[in-house]
Every structure is written in structure tokens, then in C-alpha cells.
Write a protein that holds these residues in place. Structure first.
Motif, PDB file in Angstrom:
ATOM      1  N   ASP A 126      30.472  24.345  45.154  1.00  0.00           N
ATOM      2  CA  ASP A 126      29.310  25.178  45.457  1.00  0.00           C
ATOM      3  C   ASP A 126      29.674  26.483  46.168  1.00  0.00           C
ATOM      4  OD1 ASP A 126      30.055  23.991  47.819  1.00  0.00           O
ATOM      5  OD2 ASP A 126      28.063  23.312  48.372  1.00  0.00           O
ATOM      6  N   ASP A 127      30.962  26.816  46.195  1.00  0.00           N
ATOM      7  CA  ASP A 127      31.418  28.083  46.778  1.00  0.00           C
ATOM      8  C   ASP A 127      30.840  29.238  45.959  1.00  0.00           C
ATOM      9  OD1 ASP A 127      32.796  30.303  47.709  1.00  0.00           O
ATOM     10  OD2 ASP A 127      34.705  29.240  47.880  1.00  0.00           O
ATOM     11  N   PRO A 128      30.162  30.194  46.604  1.00  0.00           N
ATOM     12  CA  PRO A 128      29.560  31.291  45.843  1.00  0.00           C
ATOM     13  C   PRO A 128      30.585  32.211  45.191  1.00  0.00           C
ATOM     14  CG  PRO A 128      29.300  31.660  48.196  1.00  0.00           C
ATOM     15  CD  PRO A 128      29.892  30.286  48.020  1.00  0.00           C
ATOM     16  N   ASN A 129      31.830  32.231  45.678  1.00  0.00           N
ATOM     17  CA  ASN A 129      32.868  33.069  45.086  1.00  0.00           C
ATOM     18  C   ASN A 129      34.156  32.256  44.947  1.00  0.00           C
ATOM     19  OD1 ASN A 129      34.351  35.169  44.107  1.00  0.00           O
ATOM     20  ND2 ASN A 129      34.636  36.171  46.068  1.00  0.00           N
ATOM     21  N   PRO A 130      34.230  31.384  43.921  1.00  0.00           N
ATOM     22  CA  PRO A 130      35.399  30.511  43.774  1.00  0.00           C
ATOM     23  C   PRO A 130      36.581  31.186  43.094  1.00  0.00           C
ATOM     24  CG  PRO A 130      33.860  30.057  42.034  1.00  0.00           C
ATOM     25  CD  PRO A 130      33.219  31.100  42.920  1.00  0.00           C
ATOM     26  N   GLY A 131      36.470  32.454  42.820  1.00  0.00           N
ATOM     27  CA  GLY A 131      37.521  33.170  42.089  1.00  0.00           C
ATOM     28  C   GLY A 131      38.683  33.588  42.973  1.00  0.00           C
ATOM     29  N   PRO A 132      39.685  34.177  42.351  1.00  0.00           N
ATOM     30  CA  PRO A 132      40.886  34.588  43.073  1.00  0.00           C
ATOM     31  C   PRO A 132      40.626  35.776  44.007  1.00  0.00           C
ATOM     32  CG  PRO A 132      40.987  35.303  40.784  1.00  0.00           C
ATOM     33  CD  PRO A 132      39.771  34.455  40.923  1.00  0.00           C
ATOM     34  N   LEU A 133      41.429  35.850  45.059  1.00  0.00           N
ATOM     35  CA  LEU A 133      41.374  36.964  45.997  1.00  0.00           C
ATOM     36  C   LEU A 133      42.460  37.970  45.622  1.00  0.00           C
ATOM     37  CD1 LEU A 133      40.996  34.906  49.294  1.00  0.00           C
ATOM     38  CD2 LEU A 133      39.205  36.111  48.031  1.00  0.00           C
ATOM     39  N   PRO A 134      42.215  39.252  45.811  1.00  0.00           N
ATOM     40  CA  PRO A 134      43.164  40.270  45.356  1.00  0.00           C
ATOM     41  C   PRO A 134      44.521  40.240  46.057  1.00  0.00           C
ATOM     42  CG  PRO A 134      41.329  41.279  46.549  1.00  0.00           C
ATOM     43  CD  PRO A 134      41.011  39.824  46.387  1.00  0.00           C
ATOM     44  N   HIS A 135      44.600  39.754  47.282  1.00  0.00           N
ATOM     45  CA  HIS A 135      45.852  39.774  48.039  1.00  0.00           C
ATOM     46  C   HIS A 135      46.648  38.466  47.941  1.00  0.00           C
ATOM     47  CE1 HIS A 135      42.764  38.103  50.661  1.00  0.00           C
ATOM     48  NE2 HIS A 135      43.726  37.450  51.264  1.00  0.00           N
ATOM     49  N   ARG A 136      46.287  37.588  47.040  1.00  0.00           N
ATOM     50  CA  ARG A 136      46.967  36.311  46.864  1.00  0.00           C
ATOM     51  C   ARG A 136      47.668  36.262  45.513  1.00  0.00           C
ATOM     52  NH1 ARG A 136      46.986  33.399  51.560  1.00  0.00           N
ATOM     53  NH2 ARG A 136      45.919  31.521  50.985  1.00  0.00           N
ATOM     54  N   THR A 137      48.603  35.333  45.363  1.00  0.00           N
ATOM     55  CA  THR A 137      49.324  35.131  44.109  1.00  0.00           C
ATOM     56  C   THR A 137      48.911  33.788  43.539  1.00  0.00           C
ATOM     57  OG1 THR A 137      51.194  36.375  44.983  1.00  0.00           O
ATOM     58  CG2 THR A 137      51.618  35.005  43.055  1.00  0.00           C
ATOM     59  N   TYR A 138      48.627  33.770  42.223  1.00  0.00           N
ATOM     60  CA  TYR A 138      48.134  32.560  41.572  1.00  0.00           C
ATOM     61  C   TYR A 138      48.927  32.255  40.306  1.00  0.00           C
ATOM     62  CZ  TYR A 138      44.095  33.353  44.558  1.00  0.00           C
ATOM     63  OH  TYR A 138      43.284  33.555  45.636  1.00  0.00           O
ATOM     64  N   ALA A 139      48.984  30.973  39.982  1.00  0.00           N
ATOM     65  CA  ALA A 139      49.533  30.516  38.706  1.00  0.00           C
ATOM     66  C   ALA A 139      48.412  29.777  37.993  1.00  0.00           C
ATOM     67  CB  ALA A 139      50.715  29.577  38.927  1.00  0.00           C
ATOM     68  N   GLU A 140      48.291  29.984  36.683  1.00  0.00           N
ATOM     69  CA  GLU A 140      47.256  29.293  35.921  1.00  0.00           C
ATOM     70  C   GLU A 140      47.774  27.931  35.491  1.00  0.00           C
ATOM     71  OE1 GLU A 140      44.298  29.848  32.088  1.00  0.00           O
ATOM     72  OE2 GLU A 140      45.751  31.386  32.545  1.00  0.00           O
ATOM     73  N   LEU A 141      47.002  26.886  35.767  1.00  0.00           N
ATOM     74  CA  LEU A 141      47.372  25.537  35.355  1.00  0.00           C
ATOM     75  C   LEU A 141      47.015  25.375  33.883  1.00  0.00           C
ATOM     76  CD1 LEU A 141      46.038  23.641  38.482  1.00  0.00           C
ATOM     77  CD2 LEU A 141      48.382  24.344  38.005  1.00  0.00           C
ATOM     78  N   VAL A 142      47.949  24.794  33.129  1.00  0.00           N
ATOM     79  CA  VAL A 142      47.782  24.682  31.678  1.00  0.00           C
ATOM     80  C   VAL A 142      47.934  23.231  31.258  1.00  0.00           C
ATOM     81  CG1 VAL A 142      48.685  25.412  29.449  1.00  0.00           C
ATOM     82  CG2 VAL A 142      48.718  27.005  31.363  1.00  0.00           C
ATOM     83  N   GLY A 143      46.972  22.747  30.478  1.00  0.00           N
ATOM     84  CA  GLY A 143      47.021  21.381  29.964  1.00  0.00           C
ATOM     85  C   GLY A 143      46.424  20.389  30.938  1.00  0.00           C
TER      86      GLY A 143
END
Length: 47
Positions: free
Chosen positions: A18-35
Motif C-alpha cells: 500500500d506504499d503510495p510510491n513503490p517505485g525506484p528512487l533516483p539515488h539508488r542502484t537496482y537490479a531487475e529480478l527475472v524469472g
């Protein structure tokens, strides 16, 4: 796209559903989980 895919699309793993903004933050590094059940979620790998 079904409801589950919409929830996962661009959503960061571990954020509350229920987080209103569950998306990535600009100053963080992310990897997309696949499968598997977490496909499409972003994993914060900052630090």
C-alpha cells in the motif's frame, strides 16, 4: 496485463503493497529480478 503484473511493474522488492510510491528512487542502484514469482521486481543493491 493482470493485476499482479501491474503491482510488480516497476515496484521495488520489499516495499509495502500500500506504499503510495513503490517505485525506484533516483539515488539508488537496482537490479531487475527475472524469472519466478518475483519476476519484474526491482532489488535495491545500493551499498
Amino acid at each position: 496485463m493482470n493485476g499482479d503484473e501491474q503491482l510488480r511493474n516497476g515496484r521495488v522488492y520489499g516495499t509495502d503493497h500500500d506504499d503510495p510510491n513503490p517505485g525506484p528512487l533516483p539515488h539508488r542502484t537496482y537490479a531487475e529480478l527475472v524469472g519466478g514469482p518475483l519476476d519484474g521486481l526491482l532489488l535495491d543493491i545500493h551499498g
